[in-house]
Design a protein around this motif. Structure first.
Motif, PDB file in Angstrom:
ATOM      1  N   GLU A  65      42.716  38.693  20.484  1.00 46.59           N
ATOM      2  CA  GLU A  65      41.944  39.719  20.547  1.00 46.59           C
ATOM      3  C   GLU A  65      42.451  40.933  20.375  1.00 46.59           C
ATOM      4  OE1 GLU A  65      38.189  37.918  22.562  1.00 46.59           O
ATOM      5  OE2 GLU A  65      39.446  38.607  24.006  1.00 46.59           O
ATOM      6  N   TYR A  66      43.245  41.274  19.521  1.00 47.26           N
ATOM      7  CA  TYR A  66      43.989  42.547  19.479  1.00 47.26           C
ATOM      8  C   TYR A  66      42.907  43.694  19.297  1.00 47.26           C
ATOM      9  CZ  TYR A  66      46.243  46.390  16.616  1.00 47.26           C
ATOM     10  OH  TYR A  66      46.592  47.807  16.447  1.00 47.26           O
ATOM     11  N   GLY A  67      43.199  44.763  19.913  1.00 45.07           N
ATOM     12  CA  GLY A  67      42.426  46.011  19.617  1.00 45.07           C
ATOM     13  C   GLY A  67      41.075  45.978  20.458  1.00 45.07           C
ATOM     14  N   ARG A  68      40.821  44.828  21.164  1.00 43.85           N
ATOM     15  CA  ARG A  68      39.621  44.668  21.814  1.00 43.85           C
ATOM     16  C   ARG A  68      39.884  45.605  23.418  1.00 43.85           C
ATOM     17  NH1 ARG A  68      37.610  41.091  25.669  1.00 43.85           N
ATOM     18  NH2 ARG A  68      35.493  41.197  26.260  1.00 43.85           N
ATOM     19  N   GLU A  69      38.610  46.337  23.553  1.00 42.53           N
ATOM     20  CA  GLU A  69      38.734  46.911  24.903  1.00 42.53           C
ATOM     21  C   GLU A  69      38.295  45.845  26.081  1.00 42.53           C
ATOM     22  OE1 GLU A  69      36.041  50.488  24.867  1.00 42.53           O
ATOM     23  OE2 GLU A  69      37.458  51.355  23.399  1.00 42.53           O
ATOM     24  N   ILE A  70      39.303  46.015  27.142  1.00 41.75           N
ATOM     25  CA  ILE A  70      38.959  45.104  28.147  1.00 41.75           C
ATOM     26  C   ILE A  70      38.402  45.663  29.440  1.00 41.75           C
ATOM     27  CG2 ILE A  70      40.015  43.255  29.876  1.00 41.75           C
ATOM     28  CD1 ILE A  70      39.791  42.326  26.849  1.00 41.75           C
ATOM     29  N   ASP A  71      37.620  45.133  30.127  1.00 43.42           N
ATOM     30  CA  ASP A  71      37.137  45.884  31.415  1.00 43.42           C
ATOM     31  C   ASP A  71      36.988  44.799  32.606  1.00 43.42           C
ATOM     32  OD1 ASP A  71      35.730  46.922  33.549  1.00 43.42           O
ATOM     33  OD2 ASP A  71      33.856  47.482  32.459  1.00 43.42           O
ATOM     34  N   MET A  72      37.962  44.655  33.519  1.00 43.71           N
ATOM     35  CA  MET A  72      38.269  43.843  34.324  1.00 43.71           C
ATOM     36  C   MET A  72      37.433  44.015  35.630  1.00 43.71           C
ATOM     37  SD  MET A  72      42.150  42.700  33.884  1.00 43.71           S
ATOM     38  CE  MET A  72      42.049  41.125  34.689  1.00 43.71           C
ATOM     39  N   GLY A  73      36.600  45.184  35.579  1.00 42.17           N
ATOM     40  CA  GLY A  73      36.234  45.856  36.819  1.00 42.17           C
ATOM     41  C   GLY A  73      37.449  46.295  37.552  1.00 42.17           C
ATOM     42  N   ARG A  74      37.076  46.655  38.655  1.00 42.11           N
ATOM     43  CA  ARG A  74      38.315  47.611  39.281  1.00 42.11           C
ATOM     44  C   ARG A  74      39.134  46.288  39.776  1.00 42.11           C
ATOM     45  NH1 ARG A  74      35.511  50.998  44.350  1.00 42.11           N
ATOM     46  NH2 ARG A  74      34.770  49.092  44.407  1.00 42.11           N
ATOM     47  N   THR A  75      40.433  46.791  39.963  1.00 44.27           N
ATOM     48  CA  THR A  75      41.445  45.877  40.587  1.00 44.27           C
ATOM     49  C   THR A  75      42.471  46.654  41.433  1.00 44.27           C
ATOM     50  OG1 THR A  75      43.329  46.534  38.756  1.00 44.27           O
ATOM     51  CG2 THR A  75      41.867  44.605  38.324  1.00 44.27           C
ATOM     52  N   ALA A  76      43.302  45.740  42.112  1.00 44.93           N
ATOM     53  CA  ALA A  76      44.140  46.331  43.157  1.00 44.93           C
ATOM     54  C   ALA A  76      45.410  45.512  43.256  1.00 44.93           C
ATOM     55  CB  ALA A  76      43.537  46.470  44.470  1.00 44.93           C
ATOM     56  N   VAL A  77      46.533  46.197  43.431  1.00 44.98           N
ATOM     57  CA  VAL A  77      47.924  45.465  43.558  1.00 44.98           C
ATOM     58  C   VAL A  77      48.260  45.368  45.221  1.00 44.98           C
ATOM     59  CG1 VAL A  77      50.164  45.293  42.668  1.00 44.98           C
ATOM     60  CG2 VAL A  77      48.392  46.136  41.209  1.00 44.98           C
ATOM     61  N   LEU A  78      48.343  44.200  45.640  1.00 45.72           N
ATOM     62  CA  LEU A  78      48.740  44.362  47.110  1.00 45.72           C
ATOM     63  C   LEU A  78      50.176  43.924  47.208  1.00 45.72           C
ATOM     64  CD1 LEU A  78      45.722  42.163  48.387  1.00 45.72           C
ATOM     65  CD2 LEU A  78      45.717  44.740  48.103  1.00 45.72           C
ATOM     66  N   ARG A  79      50.872  44.329  48.038  1.00 47.64           N
ATOM     67  CA  ARG A  79      52.380  43.805  48.416  1.00 47.64           C
ATOM     68  C   ARG A  79      52.365  43.129  49.676  1.00 47.64           C
ATOM     69  NH1 ARG A  79      55.202  47.697  45.563  1.00 47.64           N
ATOM     70  NH2 ARG A  79      54.754  47.124  43.242  1.00 47.64           N
ATOM     71  N   ILE A  80      52.735  41.850  49.723  1.00 45.39           N
ATOM     72  CA  ILE A  80      52.727  41.130  50.973  1.00 45.39           C
ATOM     73  C   ILE A  80      54.213  40.443  51.231  1.00 45.39           C
ATOM     74  CG2 ILE A  80      51.848  39.034  51.836  1.00 45.39           C
ATOM     75  CD1 ILE A  80      49.195  39.386  49.930  1.00 45.39           C
ATOM     76  N   GLY A  81      55.032  41.157  51.799  1.00 44.09           N
ATOM     77  CA  GLY A  81      56.346  40.728  52.010  1.00 44.09           C
ATOM     78  C   GLY A  81      57.001  40.958  50.362  1.00 44.09           C
ATOM     79  N   HIS A  82      57.543  39.828  50.102  1.00 47.03           N
ATOM     80  CA  HIS A  82      58.270  39.613  48.643  1.00 47.03           C
ATOM     81  C   HIS A  82      57.105  39.497  47.638  1.00 47.03           C
ATOM     82  CE1 HIS A  82      58.282  35.708  50.445  1.00 47.03           C
ATOM     83  NE2 HIS A  82      58.017  35.210  49.235  1.00 47.03           N
ATOM     84  N   MET A  83      56.082  39.460  47.905  1.00 50.96           N
ATOM     85  CA  MET A  83      54.905  38.920  47.057  1.00 50.96           C
ATOM     86  C   MET A  83      54.146  40.034  46.638  1.00 50.96           C
ATOM     87  SD  MET A  83      53.456  36.227  45.528  1.00 50.96           S
ATOM     88  CE  MET A  83      53.835  34.638  46.241  1.00 50.96           C
TER      89      MET A  83
END
Length: 492
Positions: A398-416
């Motif tokens: 799907e080259y060039g397609r605009e993606i909307d994943m909704g809002r996202t967040a990155v969490l840090r849980i120790g080494h994960m």
């Protein structure tokens, strides 16, 4: 001067997982893709999508006067609500009614089901034919995982499916259909379709076209098409998680009036059945695969060693909620950095955005929708990053397609490191990494809810990739699912 062609175009693309408890609503279509008219063509230009293929075709065929009706798609979830399907269907039919068309092109998936119809796309095809009458050409493109209803040959004149998996030829599939329609106009002939269903349901896990049985079949089909002068040969695997009477392997030949497709269909059907066993896969459990992956990472394998949970793959109708792989990655005795993509949890995403980057956060991950596929996992960590979930694919899928994943967040849980999102969409393009500030080379293990489409963009930037079989709505062991319409003999 070439005679003008008055053509209508519409798109309704959805793959339904019968075992996903989350119904697909109209809002799901409106959020992912909801366009028509000149806006639809402008947005699709230079993208590797069906409408992108249409835009490229029109630039070379200015005598085509195209009216783009409703074009929409939704992410694979559970069955589509009847009201949603009716709204889209009726808008398309209303746009077609009362016009003098030379032809109609429909971009469909082929594995949609609704609450009350196990074959709604074919209901749509028949309704389109009733509205436009017998004269206009009707062309249709399908996903390789379409569950093909034999009745389509009574309504459509030409068709083609994707010839690649990962599906990097969506635009080419549209072009094949449009080219066939143009040749039919020029020759003043009416093509036809021969369809053969086969009595087995191959797993899509074994359907990749880089190598293996489907690659061999696609090559055979291309050679047969060229040798016999056929319009198109396409192979289909069905979508094994759409529980319908048409969930099975199939092949389809579009041909010209003077041709007899029977011998080619017989020969290719035999070739398909001869490869039945080669589509079978046997995958390790997360409990076995995670320690093995860690050993490989510690022994010098290129980072990240990647573990793919196909049973919760969103593009197979997964729910983004199962916990088996995540739990095993947390449990290993190692401080090596790990990345997990993803959990679908709108409320938790909202909390993370409210708290902001750097804030402590705790709660549970997964087990929210279907705890029978794994209990929720308690966690305590920090919010490392938040995003609006928007990016543009850089391909090839799907080259060039605009993606909307909704809002996202990155969490840090120790080494994960864990990514959570407002919608049930996985990472299928490396631009996902840029959005989240992720450098994959910094992670020893990468756990992801995905399958073959993931490989198109990530195979070159990951180390070894191992699929694992976990509890979920799209398992490799089909005997775990309560099928009503797919006989056990098709998958045992």
């Amino acid at each position: 001067m070439t005679e003008p062609r008055r053509i209508a175009v519409a798109r309704l693309w959805h793959e339904a997982n019968s075992f996903n408890p989350v119904a697909t609503a109209l809002e799901d279509f409106q959020r992912r893709e909801w366009c028509k008219g000149a806006e639809a063509l402008a947005a699709a230009r230079d993208t590797a999508t069906e409408l992108g293929g249409l835009a490229a075709f029109l630039s070379e065929h200015p005598h085509w006067e195209v009216t783009v009706l409703r074009c929409t798609s939704a992410p694979p979830l559970g069955p589509v609500q009847d009201t949603a399907f009716a709204t889209i269907r009726d808008e398309i039919l209303t746009g077609l009614a009362g016009q003098d068309w030379d032809g109609v092109y429909l971009s469909l998936h082929g594995a949609m089901i609704t609450e009350s119809d196990l074959s709604p796309e074919y209901s749509l095809l028949r309704a389109v034919r009733d509205v436009i009458g017998p004269k206009p050409l009707l062309g249709v493109s399908f996903d390789m995982h379409a569950c093909l209803d034999p009745s389509l040959t009574d309504a459509a004149d030409v068709m083609s499916g994707y010839h690649t998996y990962p599906h990097v030829d969506m635009d080419a599939a549209a072009r094949r259909v449009l080219d066939m329609m143009e040749r039919a106009f020029v020759r003043d002939v009416r093509p036809a379709i021969a369809l053969r269903q086969l009595d087995f349901a191959p797993l899509s896990h074994g359907m990749a076209t880089a190598a293996g049985p489907m690659a061999e079949l696609v090559d055979l089909g291309r050679a047969s098409r060229d040798a016999e002068g056929l319009a198109d040969v396409s192979f289909f695997g069905g979508f094994t998680y759409a529980d319908t009477p048409n969930t099975r392997a199939a092949l389809c030949v579009s041909y010209w009036p003077h041709q007899d497709p029977g011998p080619v269909v017989d020969r290719l059907a035999t070739a398909y059945m001869d490869r039945r066993a080669e589509f079978h896969v046997s995958l390790p459990s997360a409990q076995d695969a995670v320690p093995q992956a860690l050993d490989r990472a510690q022994a010098g394998a290129r980072w990240p060693v990647t573990l793919v949970d196909a049973a919760d793959n969103p593009l197979s109708g997964g729910i983004g909620d199962t916990t088996a792989l995540f739990r095993e990655m947390l449990a290993v005795k190692s401080d090596l950095p790990m990345l997990f993509c993803f959990f679908y949890d709108p409320d938790l995403v909202a909390r993370a955005h409210d708290l902001g980057t750097g804030a402590p956060i705790d709660g549970t991950l997964g087990g929210r929708i279907a705890p029978e596929f794994g209990d929720p996992v308690p966690f305590s960590g920090t919010v490392a990053h938040v995003t609006d979930g928007r990016f543009r694919n850089r391909g090839p899928f799907e080259y060039g397609r605009e993606i909307d994943m909704g809002r996202t967040a990155v969490l840090r849980i120790g080494h994960m490191t864990v990514v959570i999102s407002e919608t049930c969409q996985s990472a299928n393009d490396p631009a996902w990494c840029d959005l989240h500030g992720v450098d994959l080379a910094e992670f020893a293990l990468f756990g992801i809810k995905a399958k073959n489409h993931f490989r198109a963009g990530f195979e070159k930037i990951c180390g070894p990739i191992q699929e694992v079989d976990c509890p979920g709505v799209a398992p490799a062991d089909m005997s775990l699912l309560p099928y009503r319409h797919v006989p056990p003999a098709f998958y045992t």
